[in-house]
Design an enzyme around this catalytic site. Structure first.
Site, PDB file in Angstrom:
ATOM      1  CG  PHE A  23     -13.564   2.678   6.891  1.00 43.05           C
ATOM      2  CD1 PHE A  23     -13.073   1.905   5.654  1.00 43.05           C
ATOM      3  CD2 PHE A  23     -14.227   1.852   7.622  1.00 43.05           C
ATOM      4  CE1 PHE A  23     -13.252   0.612   5.371  1.00 43.05           C
ATOM      5  CE2 PHE A  23     -14.525   0.599   7.333  1.00 43.05           C
ATOM      6  CZ  PHE A  23     -13.888  -0.193   6.007  1.00 43.05           C
ATOM      7  NE  ARG A  58      -7.178 -11.647   5.478  1.00 41.93           N
ATOM      8  CZ  ARG A  58      -7.614 -10.682   5.382  1.00 41.93           C
ATOM      9  NH1 ARG A  58      -7.484  -9.911   4.044  1.00 41.93           N
ATOM     10  NH2 ARG A  58      -8.056 -10.148   6.555  1.00 41.93           N
ATOM     11  NE  ARG A  74      -2.893  -5.329   7.202  1.00 41.36           N
ATOM     12  CZ  ARG A  74      -4.066  -5.717   6.839  1.00 41.36           C
ATOM     13  NH1 ARG A  74      -4.841  -6.650   7.626  1.00 41.36           N
ATOM     14  NH2 ARG A  74      -4.664  -5.380   5.431  1.00 41.36           N
ATOM     15  CG  ASN A 107      -3.990  -1.890   6.916  1.00 39.75           C
ATOM     16  OD1 ASN A 107      -3.725  -1.614   5.713  1.00 39.75           O
ATOM     17  ND2 ASN A 107      -5.346  -2.553   7.266  1.00 39.75           N
ATOM     18  CD  GLU A 111      -8.786  -8.968  -3.898  1.00 38.04           C
ATOM     19  OE1 GLU A 111      -7.746  -9.483  -3.410  1.00 38.04           O
ATOM     20  OE2 GLU A 111      -9.780  -8.668  -3.120  1.00 38.04           O
ATOM     21  CG  HIS A 134      -5.473  -6.182  -0.376  1.00 43.02           C
ATOM     22  ND1 HIS A 134      -6.714  -5.963  -0.068  1.00 43.02           N
ATOM     23  CD2 HIS A 134      -5.551  -7.048  -1.379  1.00 43.02           C
ATOM     24  CE1 HIS A 134      -7.410  -6.935  -0.603  1.00 43.02           C
ATOM     25  NE2 HIS A 134      -6.770  -7.523  -1.433  1.00 43.02           N
ATOM     26  CB  THR A 148      -7.942  -4.849   9.792  1.00 41.25           C
ATOM     27  OG1 THR A 148      -8.526  -6.130   9.140  1.00 41.25           O
ATOM     28  CG2 THR A 148      -8.297  -3.818   8.826  1.00 41.25           C
ATOM     29  CE  LYS A 156      -4.026  -1.976   2.088  1.00 43.18           C
ATOM     30  NZ  LYS A 156      -5.049  -1.833   3.362  1.00 43.18           N
ATOM     31  CE1 TYR A 180      -9.586  -2.671   0.311  1.00 35.29           C
ATOM     32  CE2 TYR A 180      -8.658  -0.787  -0.909  1.00 35.29           C
ATOM     33  CZ  TYR A 180      -8.612  -2.005  -0.184  1.00 35.29           C
ATOM     34  OH  TYR A 180      -7.567  -2.460   0.257  1.00 35.29           O
TER      35      TYR A 180
HETATM   36  P1  GDP Z   1      -8.386  -6.303   5.736  1.00 29.01           P
HETATM   37  O1  GDP Z   1      -9.190  -7.440   4.818  1.00 29.01           O
HETATM   38  O2  GDP Z   1      -7.655  -6.840   6.810  1.00 29.01           O
HETATM   39  O3  GDP Z   1      -7.705  -5.502   4.619  1.00 29.01           O
HETATM   40  O4  GDP Z   1      -9.549  -5.426   6.124  1.00 29.01           O
HETATM   41  P2  GDP Z   1     -11.203  -4.955   5.354  1.00 29.01           P
HETATM   42  O5  GDP Z   1     -11.286  -5.695   4.209  1.00 29.01           O
HETATM   43  O6  GDP Z   1     -12.011  -5.010   6.588  1.00 29.01           O
HETATM   44  O7  GDP Z   1     -11.029  -3.402   4.923  1.00 29.01           O
HETATM   45  C1  GDP Z   1     -10.046  -3.128   4.021  1.00 29.01           C
HETATM   46  C2  GDP Z   1      -9.176  -1.920   4.264  1.00 29.01           C
HETATM   47  O8  GDP Z   1      -9.975  -0.768   4.581  1.00 29.01           O
HETATM   48  C3  GDP Z   1      -8.305  -2.188   5.520  1.00 29.01           C
HETATM   49  O9  GDP Z   1      -7.056  -2.845   5.117  1.00 29.01           O
HETATM   50  C4  GDP Z   1      -7.950  -0.840   5.896  1.00 29.01           C
HETATM   51  O10 GDP Z   1      -7.055  -0.166   4.918  1.00 29.01           O
HETATM   52  C5  GDP Z   1      -9.381   0.096   5.966  1.00 29.01           C
HETATM   53  N1  GDP Z   1     -10.265  -0.198   6.891  1.00 29.01           N
HETATM   54  C6  GDP Z   1     -10.602  -1.223   7.533  1.00 29.01           C
HETATM   55  N2  GDP Z   1     -11.299  -0.802   8.605  1.00 29.01           N
HETATM   56  C7  GDP Z   1     -11.214   0.580   8.705  1.00 29.01           C
HETATM   57  C8  GDP Z   1     -11.769   1.271   9.700  1.00 29.01           C
HETATM   58  O11 GDP Z   1     -12.513   1.264  10.627  1.00 29.01           O
HETATM   59  N3  GDP Z   1     -11.356   2.667   9.397  1.00 29.01           N
HETATM   60  C9  GDP Z   1     -10.548   3.139   8.522  1.00 29.01           C
HETATM   61  N4  GDP Z   1     -10.146   4.451   8.341  1.00 29.01           N
HETATM   62  N5  GDP Z   1      -9.947   2.328   7.557  1.00 29.01           N
HETATM   63  C10 GDP Z   1     -10.287   1.007   7.724  1.00 29.01           C
END
Ligand code: GDP
Length: 138
Positions: free
Chosen positions: A58, A86, A103, A113, A127, A116, A92, A10, A50
């Site tokens: 967010f 993962r 992370r 973070n 993807e 991805h 996350t 990222k 996304y």
């Molecule tokens: P991942 O699969 O662990 O990447 O998590 P998710 O699919 O739930 O979320 C996608 C991405 O959105 C995350 O990797 C973060 O960059 C962002 N994100 C997730 N949850 C939050 C949140 O609560 N706040 C903010 N600002 N960004 C978030």
């Protein structure tokens, strides 16, 4: 059996010069890099990537962050690639990620973070197809 997954190094990682360190972690954990490119995501691409989060509060910030600078996208191969990545990525929220995860080491917030990783084999295929033609996977 060798499976595929998809990763994005990222914008925060690229900005901080952590690309090489993260790729090195992936290689040393046995991921083979089938395809790799540096790209600047357009707003449309980030929104589409996304789309599953489009109703979340967010989402606008996430799209802004993912378009804030270049990223590296990569198709990876390893036995059990999706769960293996993962696990190596960690939670996350980097503050909740296990010690030794990418992370934990490189992430700075729940949004910024570092990396991805696909959450299922099905999404990995989708993807990868977003960024690579099959002929580009070696
Ligand atoms: P991942 O699969 O662990 O990447 O998590 P998710 O699919 O739930 O979320 C996608 C991405 O959105 C995350 O990797 C973060 O960059 C962002 N994100 C997730 N949850 C939050 C949140 O609560 N706040 C903010 N600002 N960004 C978030």
């Amino acid at each position: 059996m060798a499976n595929r997954t998809f990763t994005i190094i990222k914008p925060d990682s690229v900005r901080k010069g952590n690309f090489g360190k993260i790729i090195s972690r992936l290689e040393s954990e046995g991921f083979r890099i089938l395809g790799l490119k540096k790209v600047s995501l357009s707003t449309k691409q980030a929104q589409g990537f996304y789309a599953v989060h489009s109703e979340r509060p967010f989402y606008p910030d996430l799209v802004k962050y993912m378009t804030s600078g270049p990223v590296y996208v990569a198709a990876l191969e390893k036995e059990g690639a999706v769960p293996a990545l993962r696990k190596l990525m960690g939670a996350t929220d980097p503050s909740k990620a296990d010690a030794g995860t990418i992370r934990k080491e490189f992430g700075e917030s729940i949004e910024q973070n570092a990396i991805h990783g696909s959450d299922s084999d099905e999404n990995a295929a989708i993807e990868i197809g977003f960024f690579f033609a099959e002929s580009e996977l070696l």
